[in-house]
Design a protein around this motif. Structure first.
Motif, PDB file in Angstrom:
ATOM      1  N   LYS A 221       8.040   9.791  -1.186  1.00 20.69           N
ATOM      2  CA  LYS A 221       6.959   9.650  -2.149  1.00 20.69           C
ATOM      3  C   LYS A 221       5.854   8.792  -1.542  1.00 20.69           C
ATOM      4  N   PRO A 222       4.646   8.969  -1.991  1.00 23.28           N
ATOM      5  CA  PRO A 222       3.553   8.133  -1.473  1.00 23.28           C
ATOM      6  C   PRO A 222       3.814   6.657  -1.742  1.00 23.28           C
ATOM      7  N   VAL A 223       3.492   5.830  -0.763  1.00 23.77           N
ATOM      8  CA  VAL A 223       3.730   4.392  -0.879  1.00 23.77           C
ATOM      9  C   VAL A 223       2.686   3.781  -1.804  1.00 23.77           C
ATOM     10  N   VAL A 224       3.150   3.009  -2.768  1.00 23.79           N
ATOM     11  CA  VAL A 224       2.274   2.281  -3.685  1.00 23.79           C
ATOM     12  C   VAL A 224       2.240   0.837  -3.219  1.00 23.79           C
ATOM     13  N   TYR A 225       1.079   0.391  -2.767  1.00 21.44           N
ATOM     14  CA  TYR A 225       0.962  -0.960  -2.227  1.00 21.44           C
ATOM     15  C   TYR A 225       0.650  -1.997  -3.306  1.00 21.44           C
ATOM     16  N   ARG A 226       0.095  -1.577  -4.411  1.00 21.52           N
ATOM     17  CA  ARG A 226      -0.167  -2.524  -5.505  1.00 21.52           C
ATOM     18  C   ARG A 226       0.972  -2.404  -6.520  1.00 21.52           C
ATOM     19  N   GLN A 227       2.042  -3.133  -6.250  1.00 17.80           N
ATOM     20  CA  GLN A 227       3.223  -3.084  -7.102  1.00 17.80           C
ATOM     21  C   GLN A 227       3.299  -4.268  -8.062  1.00 17.80           C
ATOM     22  N   ILE A 228       2.405  -5.224  -7.939  1.00 15.60           N
ATOM     23  CA  ILE A 228       2.377  -6.392  -8.817  1.00 15.60           C
ATOM     24  C   ILE A 228       1.026  -6.418  -9.518  1.00 15.60           C
ATOM     25  N   THR A 229       1.068  -6.396 -10.815  1.00 18.68           N
ATOM     26  CA  THR A 229      -0.157  -6.496 -11.614  1.00 18.68           C
ATOM     27  C   THR A 229      -0.016  -7.649 -12.591  1.00 18.68           C
ATOM     28  N   VAL A 230      -1.107  -8.355 -12.811  1.00 22.22           N
ATOM     29  CA  VAL A 230      -1.109  -9.535 -13.682  1.00 22.22           C
ATOM     30  C   VAL A 230      -2.101  -9.297 -14.819  1.00 22.22           C
ATOM     31  N   PRO A 231      -1.845  -9.918 -15.985  1.00 17.91           N
ATOM     32  CA  PRO A 231      -2.762  -9.709 -17.124  1.00 17.91           C
ATOM     33  C   PRO A 231      -4.145 -10.311 -16.883  1.00 17.91           C
ATOM     34  N   GLN A 232      -4.223 -11.372 -16.127  1.00 15.53           N
ATOM     35  CA  GLN A 232      -5.497 -12.016 -15.828  1.00 15.53           C
ATOM     36  C   GLN A 232      -5.587 -12.260 -14.320  1.00 15.53           C
ATOM     37  N   HIS A 233      -6.686 -11.773 -13.765  1.00 14.41           N
ATOM     38  CA  HIS A 233      -6.858 -11.922 -12.321  1.00 14.41           C
ATOM     39  C   HIS A 233      -7.080 -13.392 -11.974  1.00 14.41           C
ATOM     40  N   GLY A 234      -6.335 -13.874 -10.974  1.00 14.19           N
ATOM     41  CA  GLY A 234      -6.423 -15.278 -10.607  1.00 14.19           C
ATOM     42  C   GLY A 234      -7.614 -15.628  -9.745  1.00 14.19           C
ATOM     43  N   GLY A 235      -8.316 -14.629  -9.237  1.00 14.46           N
ATOM     44  CA  GLY A 235      -9.492 -14.894  -8.425  1.00 14.46           C
ATOM     45  C   GLY A 235      -9.326 -14.557  -6.965  1.00 14.46           C
ATOM     46  N   LYS A 236      -8.089 -14.467  -6.474  1.00  9.32           N
ATOM     47  CA  LYS A 236      -7.860 -14.133  -5.076  1.00  9.32           C
ATOM     48  C   LYS A 236      -6.697 -13.161  -4.970  1.00  9.32           C
ATOM     49  N   GLU A 237      -6.705 -12.394  -3.895  1.00 11.21           N
ATOM     50  CA  GLU A 237      -5.613 -11.462  -3.622  1.00 11.21           C
ATOM     51  C   GLU A 237      -5.146 -11.653  -2.188  1.00 11.21           C
ATOM     52  N   TYR A 238      -3.853 -11.455  -2.012  1.00  9.92           N
ATOM     53  CA  TYR A 238      -3.244 -11.558  -0.692  1.00  9.92           C
ATOM     54  C   TYR A 238      -2.466 -10.264  -0.428  1.00  9.92           C
ATOM     55  N   CYS A 239      -2.065 -10.101   0.804  1.00 10.53           N
ATOM     56  CA  CYS A 239      -1.218  -8.966   1.158  1.00 10.53           C
ATOM     57  C   CYS A 239      -0.145  -9.437   2.129  1.00 10.53           C
ATOM     58  N   THR A 240       0.989  -8.756   2.121  1.00  2.60           N
ATOM     59  CA  THR A 240       2.104  -9.087   3.006  1.00  2.60           C
ATOM     60  C   THR A 240       1.927  -8.373   4.346  1.00  2.60           C
ATOM     61  N   ASP A 241       2.864  -8.619   5.243  1.00  2.37           N
ATOM     62  CA  ASP A 241       2.817  -7.952   6.549  1.00  2.37           C
ATOM     63  C   ASP A 241       2.974  -6.449   6.415  1.00  2.37           C
TER      64      ASP A 241
END
Length: 475
Positions: A221-241
């Protein structure tokens, strides 16, 4: 006359279907238009049967490699001397070697060219006349008592052994008999047209389906990279290796997450222990891991200075120091003397006192020379005014002047520049929108269950994989 050819060595070309045969002529039947070879070879390989019989209609060309009695004939037709007249029709019988699928045609003539490659009997030389004497040997001249010697010489040297090499092996014709496409198709698992067979094991042709070593036989299946969603955006986003997106959360949402986890049994003590283990594992890696901490390196044990305040973040640092001391690291804990401290700090200090680690309450007691690592746990999420305290400023100033790399555990979001310049920061569960400058952000798993994340409105899938501490990269 057909009997004169018996015993001769011949090569019979039966075309691309039947191939080439070589052998000694054992019989010639002019009535049935057949010729038989004993001890035959088929395409250079000895036949499993002692004798093979050919019909004249199957013969495309016949070459004499060695003739027993006939000489002086260069080319003839298949009906002259060997088989009957070209007008005689073939019976189509094949004797001992049956040719099913190739019926005889009784209405066509059976002529084929015959080539003679050698002339004369084996005992005579084609390079010398019949009356020419053998070259002198050991001083014995012709005539007289040399007749018997000459006979022996003729038997030994009379036949030109190189004449059999005059005809080169036809590699091209024999290679044409090898079906390379079919063989390589079996090796590659493809058909002759280059298409790879697919389907159920066994396929339509009864052969198992084959795949390359780098082919994935499972549908992905296609890889979904955004697997964590939050109700309110904290202002910054990070990504893993691996590319998974990890959003930051506000301190208020992070506080609600920890409170919900505590209601379900993830108490503060358990969280402190988990944080201490993860932080100590990261610190051991930064200190050199197995390259530094070995039994042969006891004379160079790493030294860690641990700066803690009187709050939960300080208790996390004390827990980390206890685990480091248990791993033979020289730990120096700085914690000012306070009249009253939180119970979590008191409990962690009681355990830390059972290790070989040291505890100091004054900056003057900290090492003057650089240490291997400084772990900063001075800051607090709840009380920002603590940064103005004298002991805090003195500890921050010592850390900045010690020139050792700094690891900050669970730093707060203050909107101001951090008092201690950190090289690494370690966040818990989910990262906060830190303004850490050039500090590298790491994230540790403190054991919060997935359903606890869902209770506070966070759709969560673990980004840790097989690790408990992972690096995060700013997007």
């Amino acid at each position: 006359m057909a009997a004169d050819w018996l015993g001769s060595l011949v090569s019979i070309n039966c075309g691309p279907t039947l191939g080439m045969y070589q052998g000694e002529v054992s019989s010639v039947d002019q009535t049935s238009q057949t010729i038989s070879l004993r001890q035959p070879f088929h395409n250079g390989v000895r036949c499993p049967v002692p004798e093979v019989t050919f019909s004249a209609m199957d013969i495309k060309e016949l070459k004499f490699l060695d003739i027993q009695t006939q000489s002086g004939v260069s080319r003839a037709s298949a009906g002259q001397g060997v088989l009957s007249d070209p007008g005689v029709k073939s019976s189509g019988q094949s004797g001992q070697n049956s040719r099913g699928g190739y019926p005889a045609n009784n209405t066509h003539s059976t002529t084929a060219p015959i080539t003679i490659l050698r002339k004369g009997p084996p005992s005579s030389s084609s390079n010398r006349g019949p009356n020419q004497a053998t070259p002198k040997k050991n001083g014995v001249k012709n005539g007289g008592g040399g007749g018997q010697m000459r006979l022996r010489d003729d038997e030994c040297f009379g036949a030109d052994m190189d004449e059999g090499l005059d005809t080169d092996f036809d590699f091209e014709a024999n290679l044409a008999l090898f079906d390379k496409a079919a063989v390589f198709s079996q090796i590659d698992g493809t058909d002759c047209n280059g298409a790879r067979s697919r389907g159920m094991p066994g396929g339509e042709r009864g052969t198992p389906t084959r795949y390359r070593h780098d082919e994935n036989i499972l549908e992905v299946k296609p890889v979904v990279y955004r697997q964590i969603t939050v109700p309110q955006h904290g202002g910054k986003e990070y990504c893993t290796d691996s590319g998974l997106v990890v959003p930051s959360v506000s301190y208020e949402l992070h506080k609600c997450l920890l409170a919900s986890a505590e209601r379900h049994g993830l108490s503060l003590e358990r969280r402190l222990e988990m944080t201490g283990v993860c932080a100590s594992q990261m610190a051991l890696t930064l200190l050199g891991g197995p390259n530094r901490l070995t039994p042969k390196n006891n004379h160079q044990r790493p030294t860690v200075a641990l700066l803690c305040g009187p709050h939960v973040q300080g208790a996390q640092g004390v827990s980390c120091g206890r685990h480091l001391a248990n791993h033979e690291v020289e730990v120096i804990l700085f914690l000012p003397n306070f009249v009253k401290m939180q119970e979590s700090i008191t409990n962690e200090l009681a355990l830390y006192s059972k290790t070989s680690g040291k505890q100091v309450a004054s900056i003057k007691d900290l090492p003057v020379s650089p240490v291997d690592l400084v772990i900063n746990c001075l800051d607090c999420h709840e009380n920002g005014l603590m940064r103005d305290k004298t002991w805090y400023l003195a500890a921050a100033d010592w850390a900045n002047q010690n020139r050792a790399p700094v690891l900050s555990i669970d730093p707060p979001v203050s909107g101001k520049k951090q008092a201690v310049e950190a090289k690494w920061t370690l966040s818990l569960g989910l990262p906060l929108p830190l303004d850490g400058g050039e500090a590298r952000v790491y994230l540790c798993d403190i054991g919060v269950p997935k359903q606890v994340f869902q209770e506070v409105g966070i759709n969560y899938h673990s980004p840790f994989g097989c690790k408990f501490v992972i690096p995060l990269h700013s997007t």
